[in-house]
Design an enzyme around this catalytic site. Structure first.
Site, PDB file in Angstrom:
ATOM      1  N   LYS A  62      -4.169 -25.605  61.213  1.00  0.00           N
ATOM      2  CA  LYS A  62      -3.136 -26.452  60.631  1.00  0.00           C
ATOM      3  C   LYS A  62      -1.765 -26.051  61.190  1.00  0.00           C
ATOM      4  CE  LYS A  62      -2.013 -28.357  56.064  1.00  0.00           C
ATOM      5  NZ  LYS A  62      -2.332 -28.241  54.611  1.00  0.00           N
TER       6      LYS A  62
ATOM      7  N   GLU B 101     -10.921 -29.544  53.248  1.00  0.00           N
ATOM      8  CA  GLU B 101      -9.967 -28.491  53.580  1.00  0.00           C
ATOM      9  C   GLU B 101     -10.263 -27.228  52.774  1.00  0.00           C
ATOM     10  OE1 GLU B 101      -5.090 -27.885  53.520  1.00  0.00           O
ATOM     11  OE2 GLU B 101      -6.005 -29.479  52.316  1.00  0.00           O
TER      12      GLU B 101
ATOM     13  N   CYS C  91      -5.065 -32.406  55.857  1.00  0.00           N
ATOM     14  CA  CYS C  91      -4.206 -32.770  54.732  1.00  0.00           C
ATOM     15  C   CYS C  91      -2.885 -33.373  55.239  1.00  0.00           C
ATOM     16  CB  CYS C  91      -4.012 -31.569  53.811  1.00  0.00           C
ATOM     17  SG  CYS C  91      -3.688 -32.022  52.083  1.00  0.00           S
TER      18      CYS C  91
END
Length: 311
Positions: free
Chosen positions: A132, A45, A166
């Site tokens: 995200k 990430e 994540c």
């Protein structure tokens, strides 16, 4: 019968010198990737652009400090554009190594930044991106929110690739949507190095009956970086890594690898997915569509749209 293929996670941290230096570090692993014969390489990430762990960006409830605005401007300057030289270099790396690459970046669109996973194909270059959906906690100060238009599943020679970044991996409805899209190799770029995170990775592989590649950043201590991070021990690594590869029954095939940069690899049999789904196919024979239903809005949601509206 299917031929075995190799999956890889490249554990690496953002270089303190910035994006250009980080890209150079990525490129330094070209020979290792070729030597591993990896079909898929997942990178952490925010690797390009950086994950500024512990930075507060001068924000207090109800007001912002000038030094926080300066910190954001500096961070914005390290982000990448999708038509920029970093993307071209990664596409070339994918072609030279014959590996599909999934990498976490900070994507710049105007003044807004997104935490994004980019998908590269050895022949076609950049083929997809995933933004995200929900930045976690203070990440919302610096990153915009993705929408349902960037939830790709991409073909590769190892299988169908999808990504969650994540803590998106904790979102059960997102996972269900990705399972329904046919993901076979779950890519998890992250900065979460905790032991409980590894349990989450094993659970998702087991739940989705898919292979999973988790790539985590590794960053040294604040003292080593010459930083001060409130509430964080000076000599404790900011991120210790823990990259790993998991099989479709939740078995750890490689890793977790800690405290250093390097390539984590595992050779897998893609046919294992069908064998694993014999008794549990979460969106197939084990689903109960007569009771549960999920609807996913996969339209792009720009802040401003020009042209005629919907009838």
């Amino acid at each position: 019968m299917t031929d075995p293929v190799t999956l890889a996670a490249l554990q690496l941290g953002t270089d303190p010198a910035g994006t250009a230096a980080t890209l150079d570090r990525i490129m330094s692993f070209e020979s290792a990737i070729i030597g591993s014969d990896a079909a898929v390489v997942v990178m952490p990430e925010a690797l390009l652009g950086g994950y500024p762990k512990g930075e507060g960006f001068g924000t207090r409830l109800g007001y912002r400090l000038p030094e926080g605005r300066a910190a954001f401007a500096a961070y914005h300057a390290q982000a990448i554009d999708l038509d920029g030289p970093e993307v071209a270099a990664l596409a070339s790396l994918s072609a030279r190594t014959s590996a599909s690459i999934v990498i976490g970046v900070i994507e710049r669109q105007g003044a807004t930044l997104y935490c994004t996973a980019l998908f590269f194909d050895p022949e076609a270059g950049l083929v997809a991106k995933h933004r995200k959906l929900m930045p976690t906690a203070a990440e919302r100060l610096i990153w915009g929110l993705g929408d349902g238009s960037t939830l790709p599943v991409v073909d590769s020679r190892a299988g169908r690739l999808g990504a969650a970044i994540c803590w998106e991996n904790h979102m059960p409805l997102l996972r269900t949507a990705m399972y329904a899209k046919g993901v076979e190799i779950w890519c998890a770029p992250t900065v979460d190095d905790r032991d409980i995170w590894r349990s989450t990775m094993r659970h998702i592989a087991h739940e989705g009956r898919c292979f999973l590649i988790c790539a985590c950043q590794v960053q040294p201590s604040p003292a080593a970086l010459g930083l001060n991070r409130d509430g964080w021990p000076d000599d404790k690594p900011l991120i210790r890594g823990g990259s790993m590869i998991v099989g479709p029954l939740g078995d750890v095939l490689a890793g977790p690898f800690e405290d250093d940069a390097g390539l984590v690899t595992a050779t897998i049999d893609p046919a294992e997915i069908i064998r694993a789904r014999y008794d549990f196919d979460v969106v197939g024979h084990y689903a109960r569509p007569d009771i549960f239903e999920l609807r996913v809005d996969d339209r792009a949601r720009p802040g401003v749209a020009f042209g005629p509206g919907e009838a």
